[in-house]
Design an enzyme around this catalytic site. Structure first.
Site, PDB file in Angstrom:
ATOM      1  N   ARG A 124      32.445  43.421  41.951  1.00 44.65           N
ATOM      2  CA  ARG A 124      33.389  42.328  41.694  1.00 44.65           C
ATOM      3  C   ARG A 124      33.624  41.621  43.026  1.00 44.65           C
ATOM      4  O   ARG A 124      34.365  42.106  43.875  1.00 44.65           O
ATOM      5  CB  ARG A 124      34.697  42.923  41.163  1.00 44.65           C
ATOM      6  CG  ARG A 124      35.696  41.906  40.672  1.00 44.65           C
ATOM      7  CD  ARG A 124      37.044  42.554  40.464  1.00 44.65           C
ATOM      8  NE  ARG A 124      37.758  42.703  41.722  1.00 44.65           N
ATOM      9  CZ  ARG A 124      38.625  43.674  41.992  1.00 44.65           C
ATOM     10  NH1 ARG A 124      38.887  44.603  41.113  1.00 44.65           N
ATOM     11  NH2 ARG A 124      39.233  43.709  43.170  1.00 44.65           N
ATOM     12  N   HIS A 139      40.655  41.156  41.571  1.00 40.79           N
ATOM     13  CA  HIS A 139      40.802  41.624  40.190  1.00 40.79           C
ATOM     14  C   HIS A 139      41.284  40.469  39.322  1.00 40.79           C
ATOM     15  O   HIS A 139      40.681  40.148  38.303  1.00 40.79           O
ATOM     16  CB  HIS A 139      41.787  42.783  40.138  1.00 40.79           C
ATOM     17  CG  HIS A 139      42.285  43.097  38.764  1.00 40.79           C
ATOM     18  ND1 HIS A 139      41.455  43.579  37.775  1.00 40.79           N
ATOM     19  CD2 HIS A 139      43.512  42.967  38.209  1.00 40.79           C
ATOM     20  CE1 HIS A 139      42.153  43.746  36.666  1.00 40.79           C
ATOM     21  NE2 HIS A 139      43.399  43.372  36.902  1.00 40.79           N
ATOM     22  N   TYR A 199      42.596  46.124  50.431  1.00 42.97           N
ATOM     23  CA  TYR A 199      41.992  47.404  50.080  1.00 42.97           C
ATOM     24  C   TYR A 199      40.488  47.504  50.326  1.00 42.97           C
ATOM     25  O   TYR A 199      39.907  48.536  50.079  1.00 42.97           O
ATOM     26  CB  TYR A 199      42.324  47.781  48.627  1.00 42.97           C
ATOM     27  CG  TYR A 199      41.958  46.746  47.570  1.00 42.97           C
ATOM     28  CD1 TYR A 199      40.659  46.653  47.093  1.00 42.97           C
ATOM     29  CD2 TYR A 199      42.922  45.884  47.044  1.00 42.97           C
ATOM     30  CE1 TYR A 199      40.322  45.724  46.135  1.00 42.97           C
ATOM     31  CE2 TYR A 199      42.599  44.943  46.079  1.00 42.97           C
ATOM     32  CZ  TYR A 199      41.305  44.874  45.624  1.00 42.97           C
ATOM     33  OH  TYR A 199      40.982  43.953  44.674  1.00 42.97           O
TER      34      TYR A 199
END
Lengths: 381, 386
Positions: A271, A275, A284
């Site tokens: 990805r 998100h 992160y």
């Protein structure tokens, strides 16, 4: 380059790959036959769909930043897994998507602007799931893998498996992410699919992240490794390789339609975006990791391959660019024109047959609304 | 390099799918392009002996069995699904004999997974089937709660009517059978609180026979709560009376409460297992000169407030009785509605009798938890004392 990961859910070992990241075609004795019939036109069609899907992502993200959408979930980086698998479907097949399957929606003929009705907050769905064989997006992670399995059990009962008739034999695909495999429903779907020989393909896009949690927080072994424990064959595929994604899905669909039962596909991808637009991936993950995957971009890979074959003429590229620009403009116009649902529409379709509780609330609300209109000679809004 | 590293199992699989399903077996590959599974299933169901007729004295459980049987015989799209419902006939034997009669594809023994049962039933309903799901015990519905409330209840709404999910979920509920924990719960309000679901509960064998068929013909999802403590009670059932309304009809008859017994002094509102308790209380009170009207709600969603209100306007007093905890229970809803609708007719506040704000207790003391005759009559006395 990042150091290679050996074993575990992040290892890219055993992936079916027909196009290398450098865009070179590699032979694969098992899967070549599933792509042998694809012409340059077919490949360009896939390329076009990937480019338009990415344009959709870019435009929708911008629309969210402009306040036109409440939220958006990008498919950025997952175009090959979605377009490749989507192209392997037949019209009679049915798809149960999660919530970022924009590429598959596009292939199934859903006008992508309609997908944004959900994200704009004017609709809980946005398209007719029956007409497209493409069901509504599912926000509760993994729930729909059971719906797909049940639907496939219905297909079985309808006698539409293993008839040998290509126009009739039907398969069902559920798309879900690596995070979903932690949900009990996905394991239950594997149980039901296995014991019923359901004609379903469980297509996991392992995009490495469940919001901020890496796949290593979801699994201690490759995601695909769990399916055989349920009695379901599994395959890992390079999800950034549109040809390989097409091939493994075609094989799995063939198995399902012929009565061979379910298959688990793990499309190993990444990805590249957040998100959702509410997310901040810089908290992160590292820029090195993103860069590593940017070099494995699925669209670049197919473009390089087509160019190496002399199959991507400038006229096609220019026309596609113009089409994408026009598509972007149309999308912006369509989204802004979506209007405001009527307040009274909240009472519609709660039940298929009248329900006294809903009708009483509707009647009260209408009376309340009309009281404002009476008092002020116009809308109170 | 082995690319399909995990396909070793494939070779071992028994691919017995084709032909295993009657519809598939009945439809030759070269048949007409449009599948006619319905016709073949109808042909299969014509082999089923005709449903019994006339009035019979049946247990509650047997009445449901015959209601299910009739639905299976009438509509080839009706399927039963659940744990142990096939060869065993269900732990309460409600589906006894149905698999033998209709086959494993119509009466489906499922894996032991409630979310999976409901989730796959949703998929089957999307494909045009009418699954009737059995949750083995009330306390085991919670693993399926997500599928029921976030998926089953909302699909028609989300799809703006493009998808109907005519799924029935049968739940044996309530106490009185001396069971262990999680085998006696009253979770009906959780579902009545969820828009998109219909929630019904029969109170007698005759009601059960009719209501289960109405639930199955309903285009909406229905939670069908069976008072398991009453499964063995008998009553007269007119097996011809309840021809189900056609699919899509609004006249399924599910949405109305029923006056079980007329009276003039107090209205007792009950449903499911407590209707019989209320009737006994009314009989006992009659012996002491108090006239009690008993209303069986039959449906919690929608709630037939009108029938209750009409009764309360005549009696002036209302006591609601249920097994579920009183706190935030259906009695609170009835009391609030009646207070709004009948305030100037009320001689006393609407009182509630039900379970306590505790987990369901151990079997040896459940008789103190369940609202019995004495607690109902005590509430009636309190209402009359105002």
């Amino acid at each position: 380059m990042l150091p290679a990961v050996e074993g575990g859910p992040l290892a890219d070992e055993g992936l079916v790959q027909l196009l290398t990241p450098a865009g070179e075609r590699v032979e694969n004795p098992e899967y070549d036959r599933y792509v042998a019939h694809l012409s340059d036109d077919d490949l360009r069609a896939m390329y076009r769909d990937m480019v338009l899907t990415r344009r959709f992502d870019t435009e929708a993200t911008a629309l969210q930043r402009q306040g036109e959408l409440a939220l958006f979930a990008q498919a950025l980086g997952q175009e090959a897994a979605q377009i490749g698998s989507g192209h392997a479907l037949k019209p009679q097949d049915h798809v149960f998507p999660s919530y970022r399957e924009h590429g598959v929606a596009h292939v199934r003929g859903v006008e992508l602007a309609q997908v944004l009705r959900l994200f704009r907050g004017v609709d809980h769905g946005g398209w007719d799931p029956v007409a497209h064989g493409f069901h509504l997006y599912t926000l509760v992670i993994g729930s729909h893998t059971l719906h797909a399995t049940g639907y496939a059990m219905g297909v079985q009962r309808d006698g539409l498996v293993g008839t040998g008739d290509d126009e009739r034999d039907t398969a069902v695909v559920a798309y879900f992410g690596d995070g979903a495999t932690s949900q009990g429903d996905v394991s239950e779907a594997l149980v039901f699919a296995a014991v019923n020989d359901a004609p379903v393909v469980l297509f996991c896009q392992n995009n490495q992240w469940a919001i901020s949690e890496p796949t290593t927080r979801q699994a201690a072994a490759p995601i695909a490794a769990r399916a055989p424990g349920f009695g379901i064959p599994a395959v890992r595929v390079d999800g950034n390789d549109v040809l390989a994604s097409y091939a493994v899905t075609a094989q799995a669909l063939e198995r399902a339609r012929s009565g061979g039962g379910p298959t688990f596909v793990e499309a190993f991808t990444y990805r590249m975006g957040a998100h959702t637009t509410s997310d901040d991936p810089s908290r992160y993950r590292t820029s090195e990791q993103e860069e590593h995957w940017r070099r494995r971009d699925p669209i670049d890979r197919l473009r390089t391959y087509l160019e190496s074959r002399g199959a991507l003429p400038a006229e096609f590229v220019d026309a596609l660019q113009a089409e994408a620009d026009a598509f972007g403009e149309r999308l912006r116009t369509q989204v802004r024109a979506m209007g405001h649902p009527s307040s009274a529409s909240m009472f519609e379709h709660v039940y298929a047959t009248p329900h006294a509780g809903v009708e009483a609330d509707r009647a009260w609300f209408e009376k309340y609304e009309s009281s404002f209109l009476d008092a002020r000679e116009g809308s109170h809004r | 390099m082995t690319t399909t590293i995990f396909d070793a199992m494939a070779a071992q699989r028994n691919h017995a799918t084709v032909g295993r399903h009657p519809a598939a077996a009945a439809a030759p590959a070269a048949a007409s392009p449009a599948p006619d599974a319905t016709a073949s299933a109808r042909a299969a169901s014509s082999d089923v002996p005709p449903s019994p007729t006339g009035t019979q004295r049946l247990t509650f459980a047997k009445a449901i069995t015959l209601g299910l049987r009739r639905a299976l015989a009438d509509d080839p799209k009706v399927l039963l699904m659940g744990e142990d419902i096939g060869r065993l006939g269900g732990v309460f034997r409600v589906t006894d004999g149905l698999q033998a009669e209709f086959g494993e594809d119509r009466v489906v023994d499922t894996p032991l997974a409630e979310s999976g049962i409901v989730g796959t039933a949703i998929g089957l309903a999307m494909r045009g089937y009418r699954p009737v799901v059995e949750i083995q015990f009330d306390g085991f519905i919670f693993p399926a709660y997500d599928q029921i409330t976030t998926q089953l209840a909302k699909m028609h709404y989300r799809s703006k009517g493009a998808l109907q999910l005519p799924v029935v979920i049968r739940v044996p509920y309530g106490g009185g059978i001396g069971a262990v924990e999680h085998h006696s719960e009253s979770p009906e309000v959780l579902f009545a609180h969820t828009a998109g679901l219909r929630v019904v509960t029969p109170s007698s064998p005759a009601e059960a026979y009719a209501l289960i068929q109405q639930a199955i013909t309903s285009p909406d999802p229905v939670l069908f709560f069976e008072p398991k403590g009453r499964y063995w009670e008998k009553g007269d059932v007119d097996l011809d009376a309840a021809a189900p309304a056609p699919h899509g009809s609004t006249a399924t008859g599910m949405d109305s409460a029923r006056v079980v017994r007329t009276g003039t002094d107090v209205t007792l509102v009950a449903y499911g297992p407590t209707v019989a308790t209320a009737v006994k209380a009314a009989e006992a009170a009659a012996a002491e000169g108090t006239s009690i009207e008993v209303v069986d709600l039959r449906t919690l969603s929608p709630l037939d407030t009108a029938t209750v209100a009409e009764s309360v306007r005549r009696t002036g007093r209302c006591v609601v009785v249920h097994e579920a905890p009183v706190t935030y229970g259906s009695g609170a809803e009835v009391a609030a509605r009646i207070t709004e609708d009948c305030f100037f007719h009320l001689e006393a506040p609407v009182l509630r009798v039900g379970g306590f704000a505790t987990p369901y207790p151990v079997a040896k003391i459940e008789h103190d938890y369940l609202p019995g005759l004495d607690r109902v009559l005590d509430a009636v006395d309190r209402a009359l004392a105002f």
